[in-house]
Design an enzyme around this catalytic site. Structure first.
Site, PDB file in Angstrom:
ATOM      1  N   ARG B  50       0.857  -1.187   0.000  1.00 50.15           N
ATOM      2  CA  ARG B  50       0.000   0.000   0.000  1.00 50.15           C
ATOM      3  C   ARG B  50       0.893   1.237   0.000  1.00 50.15           C
ATOM      4  NH1 ARG B  50      -3.027  -2.124   5.075  1.00 50.15           N
ATOM      5  NH2 ARG B  50      -0.883  -2.831   5.295  1.00 50.15           N
ATOM      6  N   ASP B  52       2.456   4.946  -0.355  1.00 48.00           N
ATOM      7  CA  ASP B  52       2.017   6.268   0.132  1.00 48.00           C
ATOM      8  C   ASP B  52       1.841   7.255  -1.014  1.00 48.00           C
ATOM      9  OD1 ASP B  52       1.843   6.076   2.968  1.00 48.00           O
ATOM     10  OD2 ASP B  52       4.029   5.851   3.024  1.00 48.00           O
ATOM     11  N   ARG B 198      11.995   4.875   3.080  1.00 42.62           N
ATOM     12  CA  ARG B 198      12.256   6.325   3.049  1.00 42.62           C
ATOM     13  C   ARG B 198      13.033   6.785   4.288  1.00 42.62           C
ATOM     14  NH1 ARG B 198       6.426   8.579   1.886  1.00 42.62           N
ATOM     15  NH2 ARG B 198       7.442  10.568   2.380  1.00 42.62           N
TER      16      ARG B 198
END
Lengths: 245, 245
Positions: B50, B52, B198
């Site tokens: 999923r 972002d 990230r």
């Protein structure tokens, strides 16, 4: 009056092309506006290649004069700041002698044409490549490309609007290579006619999809008739990658 | 009720993320809308990852069921047609057994993070890379990355909103390579915590610019404290590139 030589990159899609025009924003116009915002000077920017609407550059070379001494580093920083939010970036800046001319001093120009050849449309590289869904034979395209090398009358690959004095050009390199889904066509010459690269690519695509035998490209060249060659490939896949001085 | 497994590509910038939300368009929502336009069926699409808002995919895998027999080829063509103009493309379609689950059957996920490291801003690759203007030492980043390999409690690299039951994950690959202006970071694991890639990239960037010694990444990991690691890198450079089943 120092003269500056800049290597610039731009995403061509939002522009009407390199040249200032009344019907939209141009790369030239936005560069001149950024110079004005930087130092209040109205100046003309000259480019090595006057790219068409939608055509990109990673290595366009331009020159302009300023009326005061400014460091190359400061010019780069200031123009990149004042060019925002337009997709134009100044990659390098050099101070050059007054007789340097981005267009007339150029000894060679390199273009890259990118085709993504797969059934699925492109999402991430949209506007940045030509999506061709029919399978292309890159080796046949390379075989056809060989017919265009060298010095020829390129009338068959010349746009009607072309302002060059002569249709005679020397094509030094036209190379087709495939890596997975992507076909890359690299073209090098001292200079090109208007739409020459896109017209050559549009013709090679006919060979790639099997509609034309590679030798038909030789016949198209010799016909010296735009109608004998293939259609103009879209601007999205074309990049001016470098200029040699 | 045939089940379809699709490999999809998307440019993440215009979306609020994979998941349907009230505040904007989502990849999931547009895929479900395309399925509805294709065959009038309201169905739920499930993804392996999923992603972002702003995160891209070249190899996201999804599954959904239809209430009738349709060929894989027809599903690909119809969805690509009905997804226009959104930057989502269906790359492949397969019919799979009913027990295939895009998320729970996945054995591994691969991400790529792209940094363009140069003084000049990016024009063509804008939204598609993280532009870092300070020079980065990719070898130091690679040395630091080694500390994160293997099974660890990754609390220091976990978003506050992460819904995973455990912070323990096994990182199989974290590789930093440089080619000219571009630094590519490839990460592979069975699964990742929310923002893990990230947050690792944002931390490696501190090493790359010399603010951190590579060994400090080991200390940050062992602290099991989000505040001990670096900031979250922007979504623009992140791509979900593949899922292994």
């Amino acid at each position: 009056m120092p003269r500056f030589k800049l290597r610039i990159e731009y995403h061509g899609t939002p522009f009407v092309g390199w040249q200032r025009q009344d019907n939209g924003i141009s790369v030239q116009g936005e560069l001149e506006a950024a110079i004005f915002r930087f130092c209040g000077l109205e100046t003309t920017v000259t480019a090595a290649g006057r790219t068409d609407a939608g055509v990109h550059a990673t290595g366009q070379v331009i020159h302009f004069d300023l009326d005061r001494e400014v460091s190359a580093e400061r010019v780069q920083g200031a123009l990149n700041y004042h060019l925002k939010p337009h997709p134009i970036a100044v990659r390098t800046v050099e101070i050059v002698p007054d007789d340097f001319h981005a267009r007339f001093s150029a000894l060679g120009r390199s273009y890259l044409y990118r085709i993504v050849n797969r059934r699925a449309p492109v999402a991430i590289e949209r506007e940045r490549v030509w999506w061709v869904s029919v399978p292309l034979d890159a080796e046949a395209m390379q075989a056809a490309a060989r017919h265009l090398l060298g010095r020829h009358d390129f009338t068959s690959f010349r746009a009607a609007a072309c302002q060059a004095q002569s249709p005679d050009k020397t094509l030094d390199l036209l190379q087709v290579t495939r890596t997975d889904e992507e076909i890359r066509i690299v073209a090098e010459a001292r200079s090109f006619l208007h739409h020459q690269v896109r017209n050559m690519v549009g013709t090679l695509k006919l060979v790639g999809e099997g509609k034309w035998h590679p030798d038909r490209v030789k016949a198209a060249l010799e016909a010296r008739d735009r109608a004998a060659a293939g259609p103009t490939a879209p601007p999205d896949g074309l990049y001016l990658t470098g200029v040699v001085y």
